[in-house]
Design an enzyme around this catalytic site. Structure first.
Site, mmCIF file in Angstrom:
data_model
loop_
_atom_site.group_PDB
_atom_site.id
_atom_site.type_symbol
_atom_site.label_atom_id
_atom_site.label_comp_id
_atom_site.label_asym_id
_atom_site.label_seq_id
_atom_site.Cartn_x
_atom_site.Cartn_y
_atom_site.Cartn_z
ATOM 1 N N HIS A 128 0.871 -1.178 0.000
ATOM 2 C CA HIS A 128 0.000 0.000 0.000
ATOM 3 C C HIS A 128 0.911 1.232 0.000
ATOM 4 O O HIS A 128 2.024 1.176 0.537
ATOM 5 C CB HIS A 128 -0.844 -0.049 1.273
ATOM 6 C CG HIS A 128 -1.923 0.972 1.388
ATOM 7 N ND1 HIS A 128 -1.683 2.269 1.766
ATOM 8 C CD2 HIS A 128 -3.261 0.889 1.183
ATOM 9 C CE1 HIS A 128 -2.828 2.929 1.796
ATOM 10 N NE2 HIS A 128 -3.802 2.117 1.453
ATOM 11 N N ASP A 205 2.809 -4.607 8.093
ATOM 12 C CA ASP A 205 1.607 -3.798 7.897
ATOM 13 C C ASP A 205 0.406 -4.737 8.084
ATOM 14 O O ASP A 205 0.101 -5.548 7.201
ATOM 15 C CB ASP A 205 1.644 -3.201 6.487
ATOM 16 C CG ASP A 205 0.355 -2.477 6.122
ATOM 17 O OD1 ASP A 205 -0.636 -2.589 6.872
ATOM 18 O OD2 ASP A 205 0.333 -1.816 5.069
ATOM 19 N N GLN A 208 -4.865 -4.926 7.070
ATOM 20 C CA GLN A 208 -5.942 -5.782 6.558
ATOM 21 C C GLN A 208 -6.041 -7.118 7.290
ATOM 22 O O GLN A 208 -6.809 -7.984 6.876
ATOM 23 C CB GLN A 208 -5.747 -6.038 5.051
ATOM 24 C CG GLN A 208 -5.857 -4.801 4.197
ATOM 25 C CD GLN A 208 -7.252 -4.171 4.227
ATOM 26 O OE1 GLN A 208 -8.234 -4.784 4.656
ATOM 27 N NE2 GLN A 208 -7.357 -2.925 3.788
ATOM 28 N N LYS A 231 -10.423 -0.101 10.570
ATOM 29 C CA LYS A 231 -10.624 -1.277 9.728
ATOM 30 C C LYS A 231 -11.028 -2.492 10.558
ATOM 31 O O LYS A 231 -11.076 -3.619 10.061
ATOM 32 C CB LYS A 231 -9.349 -1.569 8.933
ATOM 33 C CG LYS A 231 -9.044 -0.503 7.885
ATOM 34 C CD LYS A 231 -7.811 -0.856 7.102
ATOM 35 C CE LYS A 231 -7.252 0.302 6.318
ATOM 36 N NZ LYS A 231 -8.055 0.704 5.171
ATOM 37 N N CYS A 369 -4.677 2.748 -3.588
ATOM 38 C CA CYS A 369 -3.355 3.120 -3.033
ATOM 39 C C CYS A 369 -2.323 2.031 -3.304
ATOM 40 O O CYS A 369 -1.482 1.713 -2.460
ATOM 41 C CB CYS A 369 -3.431 3.424 -1.537
ATOM 42 S SG CYS A 369 -4.512 4.778 -1.152
HETATM 43 C C1 LIG Z 1 -2.611 -2.799 3.496
HETATM 44 C C2 LIG Z 1 -2.875 -1.409 3.977
HETATM 45 N N1 LIG Z 1 -1.891 -0.720 4.565
HETATM 46 C C3 LIG Z 1 -2.075 0.519 5.026
HETATM 47 C C4 LIG Z 1 -3.288 1.148 4.911
HETATM 48 C C5 LIG Z 1 -3.441 2.538 5.450
HETATM 49 O O1 LIG Z 1 -4.305 2.553 6.519
HETATM 50 P P1 LIG Z 1 -4.757 3.959 7.172
HETATM 51 O O2 LIG Z 1 -5.270 4.791 6.039
HETATM 52 O O3 LIG Z 1 -5.815 3.563 8.140
HETATM 53 O O4 LIG Z 1 -3.558 4.542 7.812
HETATM 54 C C6 LIG Z 1 -4.341 0.495 4.293
HETATM 55 C C7 LIG Z 1 -5.639 1.172 4.099
HETATM 56 O O5 LIG Z 1 -6.354 0.907 3.174
HETATM 57 C C8 LIG Z 1 -4.131 -0.822 3.820
HETATM 58 O O6 LIG Z 1 -5.111 -1.496 3.230
#
Ligand SMILES: Cc1ncc(COP(=O)(O)O)c(C=O)c1O
Length: 411
Positions: A128, A205, A208, A231, A369
Site C-alpha cells: 500500500h 503492515d 488488513q 478497519k 493506493c
Molecule cells: C494494506 C494497507 N496498509 C495501510 C493502509 C493505510 O491505513 P490507514 O489509512 O488507516 O492509515 C491500508 C488502508 O487501506 C491498507 O489497506
C-alpha cells in the site's frame, strides 16, 4: 488438521450494526467496502459516548477525578491492544492515528537514527502507498536504496527469490500481512525469520489482518507491527504501532511537544520512555477507548471464527464470479483475505462502481493506493469487493445479480 471453531450467531451480530439497515438510492445497502473502513457496532459507539458523557478530561496531566478516570481508561486500552496482539507489555504499544502514522513513525525515528546511505530497505511490489511512500521519503533523505520482492502472476510473493533480495545491506524489511488489492496472505513469520538471519529489522503492515484473523507479534517474531482501528470496528483516527521493547526504546522521539517530555529548559529537553515518548500532545483518548471496545467485541466473537466466516464468503463470491463473462479476478485462488479485486473488460472501475451504487451496492473502484501493483498487473485500477463478519451470502448473491446487470449494461 483444521481447528474446530464454534459458530457465532451472525444474524444477531449483524443487527448490532444499525448502519447496515440504511438504504442507498432507495435500495437496501450492501456494504462491501470493508477493506477501506468497517462499520461500528453499538458497543463501540456506546463506549465512546459513555466516555464523553461521564469521563471526558485530558489524560496524564490532571490531578482531578475525571482526569484520573480518563487516564485509567486510556492506559487500560493500551493493555487491551497489547493483549490482543500478544505483545509482552503495554509499553510496547504506541497509539497513533493508524497504520500510515505508525509506519511514518518507524521510518522517521528508526530511519533517522540507524539508516545509512549504503543501506537497503526491502519492500514488496504489493505494498500500500502507506508502506511505500514513507520509505521513499526516508531513502531520498539518506541516499539509501529501495528494493522490492516481486509478485507472481497468481498474486503471491516470489519467495523462491527472497534469499537473493535479503543481502547483508538490507537493514529493514517491511511488508504487508494481507494485500488490500489481491487478498494475498503473506507468510509473515517466515519473512521475519529470514530477515532476522541477516539482522534486518522487520515491519509488518497488519491493516488488513488485525481485525480479520489471529495476529500474535511474538509468534510472528516481528520488530514492528502497524494497524488501524477503523478497519476493525473502531473509530477513525486511532491505531497502534507495536514495537519490540528493545528496538522501540532505542528510538529517538519523532514529534515534539507536551506529554512526551520529562523536563524542558529553553535550550533542551529530556524525554519519557516508550511509548509516551512517541505520543506528543493530547492523544485521541475517545478513539483509544473505542478501539479497546472494538477489540473486546471482536474477541467475544473470536478471530478464528471471523476468519472462517470471511473465508467462506470470499470462496463463495469467487465461485460465483465464475458465472460472469468478461471478468478478470486478481489474486490467489487458495486461502486469502476477504478481498476480491476484479476487472470488467467493458467498464472502467469507476463507472462500474458508480453503476453498482445505483443499486445500493458499495464497492470501491480505483488503484486502492496500490499504483505500482496495478501497473504490475497491467491495469490502471480494479473494482474491489471486501467483506466482514456482518456480511452475508445473500448479499454476495445480490452483488452477483447487480454485476450481471452491469455486464449487460456495459457490453
Ligand atoms: C494494506 C494497507 N496498509 C495501510 C493502509 C493505510 O491505513 P490507514 O489509512 O488507516 O492509515 C491500508 C488502508 O487501506 C491498507 O489497506
Amino acid at each position: 488438521m483444521h481447528k474446530i471453531v464454534s459458530v457465532p450467531n451472525w444474524i444477531r451480530i449483524r443487527e448490532e450494526f444499525s448502519i447496515l439497515r440504511e438504504q442507498a438510492h432507495g435500495r437496501p445497502l450492501i456494504y462491501f467496502d470493508n477493506a477501506a473502513t468497517t462499520q461500528k457496532p453499538r458497543a463501540v459507539l456506546d463506549a465512546v459516548r459513555q466516555y464523553y458523557e461521564h469521563d471526558n478530561a485530558n489524560v496524564h496531566r490532571g490531578l482531578h477525578t475525571l482526569s484520573a478516570r480518563a487516564t485509567e481508561a486510556y492506559e487500560r486500552a493500551r493493555q487491551t491492544v497489547a493483549d490482543y496482539i500478544g505483545a509482552a507489555a503495554a509499553d510496547e504499544i504506541v497509539f497513533t492515528r493508524g497504520t500510515t502514522e505508525s509506519i511514518n513513525l518507524v521510518a522517521q525515528a528508526w530511519g533517522g537514527k540507524f539508516l545509512r546511505s549504503a543501506d537497503v530497505i526491502l519492500l514488496t511490489e504489493m505494498e500500500h502507498h502507506s508502506n511505500l511512500v514513507p520509505w521513499q521519503l526516508l531513502a531520498g533523505r539518506i541516499g539509501a536504496t529501495l528494493r522490492f520482492v516481486p509478485v507472481r502472476d497468481d498474486g503471491s510473493l516470489d519467495l523462491d527469490r527472497l534469499s537473493s533480495f535479503l543481502t547483508p545491506e538490507v537493514k529493514l524489511f517491511a511488508f504487508t500481512h494481507v494485500s488490500n488489492s489481491l487478498g494475498t496472505i503473506n507468510p509473515i513469520a517466515e519473512l521475519c525469520r529470514k530477515a532476522r538471519e541477516i539482522g534486518a529489522i522487520t515491519v509488518v503492515d497488519a491493516a488488513q489482518s488485525a481485525g480479520h484473523k489471529p495476529v500474535n507479534v511474538q509468534e510472528i517474531g516481528c520488530d514492528f507491527l502497524a494497524f488501524s482501528g477503523h478497519k476493525m470496528c473502531a473509530p477513525t483516527g486511532i491505531g497502534a504501532l507495536y514495537g519490540r521493547a528493545e528496538v522501540l526504546n532505542s528510538l529517538p522521539p519523532w514529534h515534539g511537544g507536551g506529554e512526551m517530555i520529562v523536563s524542558v529548559t529553553l535550550e533542551k529537553s529530556s524525554f519519557k520512555k516508550a511509548p509516551h515518548r512517541f505520543e506528543a500532545g493530547t492523544p485521541n483518548i475517545a478513539g483509544a477507548i473505542g478501539l479497546a471496545a472494538a477489540i473486546d467485541y471482536i474477541e467475544n466473537i473470536g478471530r478464528a471464527a471471523i476468519f472462517e466466516h470471511d473465508l467462506g464468503l470470499t470462496r463463495y463470491a469467487l465461485e460465483r464470479f465464475g458465472e460472469l463473462p468478461g471478468m478478470r479476478v486478481l489474486g490467489p485462488s487458495g486461502e486469502r483475505g476477504a478481498i476480491v479485486g476484479f476487472v470488467m473488460e467493458a467498464a472502467h472501475p469507476h463507472d462500474l462502481t458508480t453503476f453498482a451504487d445505483q443499486y445500493g451496492l458499495a464497492l470501491r473502484g480505483g488503484h486502492h493506493c496500490n499504483q505500482p501493483l496495478m501497473r504490475r498487473f497491467g491495469v490502471t485500477g480494479t473494482t474491489r469487493a471486501s467483506f466482514y463478519f456482518y456480511n452475508t451470502k445473500e448479499e454476495v448473491d445480490g452483488m452477483i445479480e447487480i454485476l450481471h446487470k452491469a455486464v449487460k449494461f456495459f457490453q
